[in-house]
Design a protein around this motif. Sequence first.
Motif, PDB file in Angstrom:
ATOM      1  N   THR A 227       0.084  57.996  -2.415  1.00 31.44           N
ATOM      2  CA  THR A 227       1.433  57.591  -1.998  1.00 31.44           C
ATOM      3  C   THR A 227       1.975  58.624  -1.013  1.00 31.44           C
ATOM      4  O   THR A 227       3.088  59.129  -1.158  1.00 31.44           O
ATOM      5  N   ARG A 234      -0.601  56.597   9.179  1.00 25.96           N
ATOM      6  CA  ARG A 234       0.409  55.722   8.582  1.00 25.96           C
ATOM      7  C   ARG A 234       0.449  55.868   7.064  1.00 25.96           C
ATOM      8  O   ARG A 234      -0.493  56.354   6.432  1.00 25.96           O
ATOM      9  N   TRP A 235       1.540  55.398   6.489  1.00 26.46           N
ATOM     10  CA  TRP A 235       1.690  55.361   5.043  1.00 26.46           C
ATOM     11  C   TRP A 235       0.963  54.150   4.475  1.00 26.46           C
ATOM     12  O   TRP A 235       0.783  53.136   5.165  1.00 26.46           O
ATOM     13  N   SER A 237       0.775  50.700   2.498  1.00 29.76           N
ATOM     14  CA  SER A 237       1.730  49.616   2.297  1.00 29.76           C
ATOM     15  C   SER A 237       1.861  49.312   0.812  1.00 29.76           C
ATOM     16  O   SER A 237       1.019  49.731   0.000  1.00 29.76           O
ATOM     17  N   ASN A 266       6.426  64.392   3.143  1.00 31.11           N
ATOM     18  CA  ASN A 266       6.318  63.113   2.438  1.00 31.11           C
ATOM     19  C   ASN A 266       7.330  63.038   1.307  1.00 31.11           C
ATOM     20  O   ASN A 266       7.419  63.952   0.480  1.00 31.11           O
ATOM     21  N   ILE A 268       8.404  59.713  -1.166  1.00 32.01           N
ATOM     22  CA  ILE A 268       8.123  58.296  -1.346  1.00 32.01           C
ATOM     23  C   ILE A 268       9.384  57.440  -1.305  1.00 32.01           C
ATOM     24  O   ILE A 268       9.352  56.294  -0.834  1.00 32.01           O
ATOM     25  N   ASP A 270      11.699  57.542   0.658  1.00 25.29           N
ATOM     26  CA  ASP A 270      12.032  57.206   2.049  1.00 25.29           C
ATOM     27  C   ASP A 270      11.328  55.935   2.505  1.00 25.29           C
ATOM     28  O   ASP A 270      11.566  55.459   3.623  1.00 25.29           O
ATOM     29  N   HIS A 271      10.456  55.395   1.657  1.00 15.75           N
ATOM     30  CA  HIS A 271       9.671  54.206   1.995  1.00 15.75           C
ATOM     31  C   HIS A 271       9.897  53.162   0.900  1.00 15.75           C
ATOM     32  O   HIS A 271       9.120  53.080  -0.063  1.00 15.75           O
ATOM     33  N   ASP A 273       9.481  49.977   0.366  1.00 17.47           N
ATOM     34  CA  ASP A 273       8.441  49.041  -0.059  1.00 17.47           C
ATOM     35  C   ASP A 273       7.433  49.724  -0.979  1.00 17.47           C
ATOM     36  O   ASP A 273       7.052  49.184  -2.025  1.00 17.47           O
ATOM     37  N   LEU A 274       7.040  50.932  -0.620  1.00 18.52           N
ATOM     38  CA  LEU A 274       6.077  51.674  -1.432  1.00 18.52           C
ATOM     39  C   LEU A 274       6.694  52.101  -2.760  1.00 18.52           C
ATOM     40  O   LEU A 274       6.065  51.998  -3.821  1.00 18.52           O
ATOM     41  N   TRP A 275       7.923  52.575  -2.717  1.00 22.37           N
ATOM     42  CA  TRP A 275       8.608  53.010  -3.928  1.00 22.37           C
ATOM     43  C   TRP A 275       8.835  51.835  -4.874  1.00 22.37           C
ATOM     44  O   TRP A 275       8.605  51.940  -6.085  1.00 22.37           O
TER      45      TRP A 275
END
Length: 375
Positions: A227, A234-235, A237, A266, A268, A270-271, A273-275
């Motif tokens: 993660t 890129r991170w 998805s 990093n 998580i 901040d993202h 969809d991932l969180w």
Amino acid sequence: MSRTLPVAALVTVFSFLNSCAEERSSNWYLNGTQTQVGIQPNGSIRVNGQAFFPFGFYHISWADEGTAGQRLNDLNTIANAGFNVMLTEPIKDTNQEMLPLLKLAEQKKLFILAHNVQPTSVKLLAQQPSLLGFTLMDDSNYNSSPAVVARLQDTYKSLAPHKLTSITLAVASDRPESGFFGVSDSVSNMSYPIGGTDELGVIYQVMRQTVKESQARGVVPLASLQTFAWPQRRWPSGPELRNMTFQAVMAGIKGIAYYSYRSDGNLITDHPDLWDTAQSMAQQVRQLSPSLLNGERRELKPDGQNPSLLAVEFLGPSARYLIALNTSSQAQAFGMTLSDTRTLRPLFSDSGMVFNSGRLKGTMGPLAVQVYEVN
């Protein structure tokens, strides 16, 4: 070197009836004022007499000038999101930082696995119920040797025999690192393919290797999954994280820690969809965990020789689950015979595949995961 926990009674002393009763339950959160950790013969962790599936985050607390206060806030967020473990290390002062952290973790019913704790602090921290155990060494196969880890194991076990010990490794089929299994209670295998050199589908094979090595030496197989983003890459998805998580689950892993909640560059949260996906994974794995921990694992064979398609069953004491997965970014035709199955009830989502007259068939979308309750 002794590998015997003083709580071996968790494995051997319980009566047959008590053992059967315990096998029907599992614990997700910290519960109780003492924490006695044991290892089941099937390679799962048992805490205070109940099977336990650790599911949480590495937290690199010093990253990006992080503070102890910031970590306390992050612990609240992690616990409130439904995770049950946090792996972290002191930033500056072990006792000054870790005791408040462990106290808050106890309030939030979250376990802490501590890294980089010197032996002089082990006994003090081990008195705290929220301490699950200690990470002896990261990247052990790159930084050290089995003999060195074994000596660390002896030291930490002499000070806190009722706590878990763990190491992290990079294990692969062509580099199994067999010598590092058996010198700690658990081994966490790292696999971070997004933005790296591996395909996403590598997770299943490397985690199967971890499980096999762990079973051979009576230790707990854990997974460290991605993660974060590699520099200038890129991170992951949300669908990729879900796919990686279920690959590890299907491989027979007995606990998962995502790397990371916070590390250099990093965070998580901040993202979204991932969180959000990570939180949903905690909820779904929690529901499945009694069968993942105590059930019989059985690999199934979808029609054909498509390496992108996986299917595994877990026959638990009170529930039976089938997980089908597509590691490809392209849709794949799926077919499989299930002669001893009457009904399949989709859980968490519905791929639209059809089960009729003992046959499951349809199309699995890109990176699709389908979980069924089997009757």
